[in-house]
Design an enzyme around this catalytic site. Structure first.
Site, mmCIF file in Angstrom:
data_model
loop_
_atom_site.group_PDB
_atom_site.id
_atom_site.type_symbol
_atom_site.label_atom_id
_atom_site.label_comp_id
_atom_site.label_asym_id
_atom_site.label_seq_id
_atom_site.Cartn_x
_atom_site.Cartn_y
_atom_site.Cartn_z
ATOM 1 N N GLN A 111 0.822 -1.216 0.000
ATOM 2 C CA GLN A 111 0.000 0.000 0.000
ATOM 3 C C GLN A 111 0.860 1.273 0.000
ATOM 4 O O GLN A 111 0.493 2.275 -0.607
ATOM 5 C CB GLN A 111 -0.908 -0.018 1.239
ATOM 6 C CG GLN A 111 -2.083 0.930 1.190
ATOM 7 C CD GLN A 111 -3.244 0.418 0.348
ATOM 8 O OE1 GLN A 111 -3.633 -0.719 0.495
ATOM 9 N NE2 GLN A 111 -3.770 1.257 -0.526
ATOM 10 N N LYS A 114 1.859 1.891 -3.561
ATOM 11 C CA LYS A 114 0.679 2.197 -4.363
ATOM 12 C C LYS A 114 0.217 3.626 -4.096
ATOM 13 O O LYS A 114 -0.038 4.396 -5.009
ATOM 14 C CB LYS A 114 -0.430 1.209 -3.981
ATOM 15 C CG LYS A 114 -1.690 1.328 -4.798
ATOM 16 C CD LYS A 114 -2.808 0.480 -4.230
ATOM 17 C CE LYS A 114 -2.409 -0.977 -4.132
ATOM 18 N NZ LYS A 114 -3.525 -1.834 -3.699
ATOM 19 N N LYS A 126 -2.798 -0.922 6.656
ATOM 20 C CA LYS A 126 -3.762 -1.976 6.317
ATOM 21 C C LYS A 126 -4.260 -2.590 7.612
ATOM 22 O O LYS A 126 -3.575 -2.511 8.633
ATOM 23 C CB LYS A 126 -3.091 -3.043 5.445
ATOM 24 C CG LYS A 126 -4.055 -3.928 4.683
ATOM 25 C CD LYS A 126 -4.567 -3.306 3.381
ATOM 26 C CE LYS A 126 -5.676 -4.117 2.772
ATOM 27 N NZ LYS A 126 -6.103 -3.614 1.461
ATOM 28 N N GLY A 165 -12.591 -0.315 2.815
ATOM 29 C CA GLY A 165 -12.968 -1.725 2.700
ATOM 30 C C GLY A 165 -11.890 -2.557 2.018
ATOM 31 O O GLY A 165 -10.889 -2.032 1.529
ATOM 32 N N ASP A 166 -12.104 -3.832 2.014
ATOM 33 C CA ASP A 166 -11.268 -4.794 1.269
ATOM 34 C C ASP A 166 -12.092 -6.080 1.251
ATOM 35 O O ASP A 166 -13.315 -6.035 1.466
ATOM 36 C CB ASP A 166 -9.905 -4.992 1.953
ATOM 37 C CG ASP A 166 -8.901 -5.761 1.092
ATOM 38 O OD1 ASP A 166 -8.292 -5.162 0.215
ATOM 39 O OD2 ASP A 166 -8.740 -6.991 1.273
ATOM 40 N N THR A 209 -12.010 0.874 -8.128
ATOM 41 C CA THR A 209 -10.864 -0.022 -8.335
ATOM 42 C C THR A 209 -11.006 -0.734 -9.679
ATOM 43 O O THR A 209 -10.049 -0.800 -10.468
ATOM 44 C CB THR A 209 -10.752 -1.037 -7.183
ATOM 45 O OG1 THR A 209 -10.783 -0.321 -5.954
ATOM 46 C CG2 THR A 209 -9.465 -1.828 -7.270
ATOM 47 N N ASN A 240 -16.323 -6.839 -5.457
ATOM 48 C CA ASN A 240 -16.337 -5.418 -5.801
ATOM 49 C C ASN A 240 -15.428 -5.091 -6.987
ATOM 50 O O ASN A 240 -15.854 -4.467 -7.963
ATOM 51 C CB ASN A 240 -15.931 -4.610 -4.556
ATOM 52 C CG ASN A 240 -15.812 -3.136 -4.848
ATOM 53 O OD1 ASN A 240 -14.738 -2.629 -5.107
ATOM 54 N ND2 ASN A 240 -16.932 -2.438 -4.845
#
Ligand code: NDP
Length: 450
Positions: A111, A114, A126, A165-166, A209, A240
């Protein structure tokens, strides 16, 4: 031994019990080698790599909750605040039985790069829990989220750490967590993104995403003089990321012929009926096997495990792994290459093993967009949600979508230019990792050894 290799060796020895984390570090450090060599003395003296691989802090906590029968359960919650040199910690939360500290560290580490690549002021973090939302009632999900927040609220905040979210954490869970945070702190603030549109969420966040992935793959194809139009596409997952990647790929003229969930996968030679997939996964929260009950001409295969070869043996021009990590192994990569795949775009985090990545790179032909760049549209739009919350206004769908497209094109340009500068023009793993690294390293050097 090079500086990069010595840090990697240290990580392999120290964290051998966290294989996903070691895998993520290995992939990044190998590709950083040329950039590190160019400035090795300064990086080494400031222990830049040692500081990048070790998180700022790791919070591990008990999450007790009571099921509908009155039985108490205990899960483990995590928040890894990795690096805030560029901005507040930012990164999603995953609820899945596989969640462990090593998995959250791998995701948090990725992350940081990114978020750096997005060009927005966001650090990396995270979190999550080893909780399985599958089969739980609404009230059980609510009680779990509430208990999770009873501890997490101490560590997050709109300018400190902003989760999202994830896997296993969608609009419902975010709503429950937002409500609990507000109840405890009395602050109706943007401490989390992916919020509902009625309470500070951003238009396009849900789609971001998947849309962003297709925008980036389109940019990559266009530089080679082609595009999605007329291409056959295979997407793994039906959550998602997968659903909105499939939607945008279709809008761009691609034909999505296969999708999967953790139980199996569908093949529909006429093109997947995405509305039906959405009804099954988003509304009914059911299994993808339901698909063939309505679409009689389609096939359902019940080998849903991510290491199953068969989904990736479907002939396609573009492969979009959007389920979870280590989905495409070497055997799958070989099959995809044999079938003439043109481009692979990682919608999920680390869905391709190192061997499989190397196989794609070795072709010098297959366009491979790594997750740090390809799935950055989600966090980028979360960044846009944070901006709207701070400004106390909401942008239109068109405004957010245009900003997302511009960010994805910019990420592509950045990773592609970096790859060219390092004389490895279609090695986008190298391009994305070095571009993300260099910004983060400059910020860390500016702050001194902290
Ligand atoms: P969801 O939970 O919405 O969907 C995940 C999908 O993958 C589901 O179809 C699920 O199947 C399938 N899946 C999950 N685990 C496995 C497994 N072990 N084997 C086979 N299939 C599996 O998650 P998201 O779409 O949000 O996330 C997908 C990936 O994208 C993750 O790697 C995530 O970290 C990454 N990502 C997500 C972002 C976002 O904005 N959501 C942003 C950037 C990256 P089933 O329906 O059976 O559970």
């Amino acid at each position: 031994m090079s500086y990069t290799n010595s840090v990697l060796k240290m990580i392999e020895e120290k964290y051998s019990y966290q294989p996903l984390f070691v895998q993520a570090v290995k992939e990044v450090l190998h590709s950083l080698e040329p950039a590190i060599k160019a400035n090795e003395a300064a990086y080494k003296q400031n222990a830049i790599l040692e500081r990048m691989v070790e998180p700022d802090r790791q919070i591990v906590f008990r999450v007790p909750w009571v099921d509908d029968k009155g039985q108490a359960h205990v899960n483990v919650g995590y928040r890894v605040q990795y690096n805030n040199s560029i901005g507040p910690y930012k990164g999603g939360m995953r609820f899945h039985p596989s969640v462990s500290l090593g998995e959250i560290k791998f995701l948090g580490f990725e992350q940081c790069f990114k978020n750096s690549l997005t060009g927005l002021p966001m650090g990396g973090g995270k979190g999550g829990a080893d909780f399985d939302p599958k089969g739980k009632s609404e009230q059980e999900i609510f009680r779990f989220c509430q208990s999770f927040l009873m501890e997490l609220f101490r560590h997050v905040g709109a300018d400190i750490d902003v989760p999202a979210g994830d896997i296993g954490v969608g609009a419902r869970e975010i709503g429950y967590m937002y409500g609990t945070y507000k109840k405890i702190t009395r602050l109706p603030e943007g401490w989390i993104t992916g919020k509902g549109l009625d309470y500070g969420g951003s238009l396009i966040r849900k789609q971001a995403t998947g849309f962003g992935l297709v925008y980036l793959v389109q940019a990559m194809l266009q530089e080679q003089g082609t595009c999605f139009k007329g291409k056959t596409v295979v997407v793994s997952g039906s959550g998602n990321v997968a659903i909105y990647a499939a939607q945008k790929a279709m809008e761009f003229g691609g034909k999505v012929v296969a999708m999967s969930d953790s139980s199996g996968w569908i093949y529909d030679k006429d093109g997947v009926d995405l509305k039906l997939v959405q009804e099954i996964k988003e509304v009914k929260r059911a299994r993808l096997s339901e698909y063939v009950k309505t679409r009689k001409s389609a096939e359902y295969h019940d080998d849903g495990k991510v290491d199953s070869l068969r989904l990736w043996s479907v002939k396609c021009d573009v492969a979009l792994p959007c389920a979870t990590q280590n989905d495409i192994h070497l055997a799958h990569a070989k099959e995809l290459i044999k079938n003439g795949v043109l481009a692979v775009g990682e919608g999920a985090n680390m869905p391709t093993t190192i061997d499989a990545c190397n196989a794609f790179l070795a072709t010098k032909k297959v366009l491979f967009a790594p997750g740090k760049a390809a799935n950055a549209g989600g966090v980028a739009t979360s960044g846009l949600e944070m901006t709207q919350n701070s400004m106390r206004l909401s942008w239109t769908e068109k405004e957010v979508d245009e900003k997302l497209l511009a960010i994805m094109n910019n990420i592509y340009k950045n990773m592609s230019t970096t790859a060219k500068n390092f004389k490895d023009p279609i090695n986008f793993i190298l391009g994305a990792n070095i571009a993300g690294f260099e910004k983060l390293a400059r910020a860390m050097l500016a702050h001194g050894v902290q």
